[in-house]
Structures are given as C-alpha cells and as structure tokens.
Design a protein around this motif. Sequence first.
Motif, mmCIF file in Angstrom:
data_model
loop_
_atom_site.group_PDB
_atom_site.id
_atom_site.type_symbol
_atom_site.label_atom_id
_atom_site.label_comp_id
_atom_site.label_asym_id
_atom_site.label_seq_id
_atom_site.Cartn_x
_atom_site.Cartn_y
_atom_site.Cartn_z
ATOM 1 N N ASP A 110 30.691 51.171 71.293
ATOM 2 C CA ASP A 110 30.763 51.166 69.837
ATOM 3 C C ASP A 110 32.210 51.482 69.441
ATOM 4 N N ASP A 113 28.661 46.214 69.940
ATOM 5 C CA ASP A 113 27.911 47.418 69.592
ATOM 6 C C ASP A 113 26.675 47.495 70.469
ATOM 7 N N ARG A 132 23.585 48.875 69.928
ATOM 8 C CA ARG A 132 22.228 48.729 69.384
ATOM 9 C C ARG A 132 21.683 47.310 69.496
ATOM 10 N N TYR A 139 26.736 56.611 73.256
ATOM 11 C CA TYR A 139 26.679 55.378 72.497
ATOM 12 C C TYR A 139 25.547 55.450 71.475
ATOM 13 N N ARG A 140 25.591 54.540 70.524
ATOM 14 C CA ARG A 140 24.508 54.505 69.532
ATOM 15 C C ARG A 140 23.184 54.154 70.199
ATOM 16 N N SER A 141 23.241 53.372 71.266
ATOM 17 C CA SER A 141 22.011 53.026 71.988
ATOM 18 C C SER A 141 22.241 53.123 73.492
#
Length: 231
Positions: free
Chosen positions: A12, A44, A46, A69-71
């Motif tokens: 990200d 990214d 996600r 990370y976001r996901s």
Amino acid sequence: MDRTLRVAVIGDRDPAFPPHQATDGALAHAAAYLGVGVDVRWLDTRPLESDLAEVRAADVLWCAPGSPYRSLRGALEALRYGRQHDVPTLGTCGGCQHMIIEYARHELGYEDAQHAEYDPYASTLFVSSLACSLVGKTMPVTLSPGSRVAGCYGRTEAEERYYCDFGLDPARQRTLHDGGFSVTGVDAGGEARVLEIPGHPYYVATLFVPQARSRPDAPHPLVVGLLRAAL
C-alpha cells in the motif's frame, strides 16, 4: 530499449515513506544497467483478495516494506501466485515477513501461521518481534556459498540497512529451512536475514532493505538479479 518489464509492487504505497521511494529508484537503476524499460505498478493489497489480474500480467513481483498491509490475505494471495507460477519475486523487510507466512501456510501446512504485527498472541507465530529493533541500522550479513544471493553479490559477505522490528521467529528457522525455503543469509548470531527457494527462477526474501543502498551508478545486485531473472 527493446524490452519493457512489467513490475507489480505488492504494498500500500505511501509516497512519503523512504523505502517506497527507494523501491522505485532501485528498479530504475537496475533497468538502466540492464538496458531495459520498467513499467512499475503499485498494487494495493485489498483488491488482491479477489482479483489477481495485475499480478498475472506481471513479469516481476516485489513485495515492499510498509506492513502491516491493509490486507494480509491480499498480499499472501499475490505471493502464492508468484511462488507457484515461477514469477521472479523479491520481498524486502515486510515483504520478506509475508513471504514467510505465505510459505508456512500454503506449503508447509501451518494454516494458522501468523505475524506478530497482526496478532501478537497467536499460537503459531512464524514472524515475531526481534529482540532488538533494527530500524535504521546497517549490519553485516553472511551469505551461503553457492546460493543465488551470493551469486548476485559475487561474494559471501555484505552490509545492508534495515527498517524492521519483526523477523522470522528463531524457533521456526529450522522448520522453514528444512521445508524448502532455505535460509541463505544470516546475521552474526545466526538468525535468518535472507531466504530463497532453490529451483525457482528467483524467489528471494531479505529482512533488510536492499533498495536503500541502490544508486544510479551502483544498482543493487539483488534488484539487478530480479530483473535479469525475468529477462
């Protein structure tokens, strides 16, 4: 330039984060050295949970620093694809840590393998807090003779810079090494700093951040090796 490599960077992106700036720079340095172009696309995490189209289209994968990370799942899905489909892949700092988790879960069968940054109380930690933070430190690394990384460097000793507080749990090091994700670089205490999969075109994980030491007139050998593997 008669060839352009498509590079998918898993992470990200934060334009203000120095290792992300250095990642773009290191790819440009290595590409110029090899006389090729690079089309760099940051992904990214996600969307990667359900859509790997950009990963499948890439010639090269780089899992960048900057975790958590976001996901987690999205990052692992992308790495799993690169590992299983022989896509040249480099993971640095947080990227290294996620390559460890992916391998433990999907190759070694530890379905609950976890990273302490996401869940410090998990029962099966493959990535845990380091005894001492390595953020901002430059330290020596000893490389295994005959390994891919030693071949890239042309030697068995290097000094590299770190940005991390987490690494491979020492209690899991032998499990991972014997399971096929070979530890080919260690610190002075014998703890893993580089891992690679023998037989893969290029699947290398470094706890340090090689891009931090790349320069236009001295591209980092591991990044040159990554692009060369795709060529």
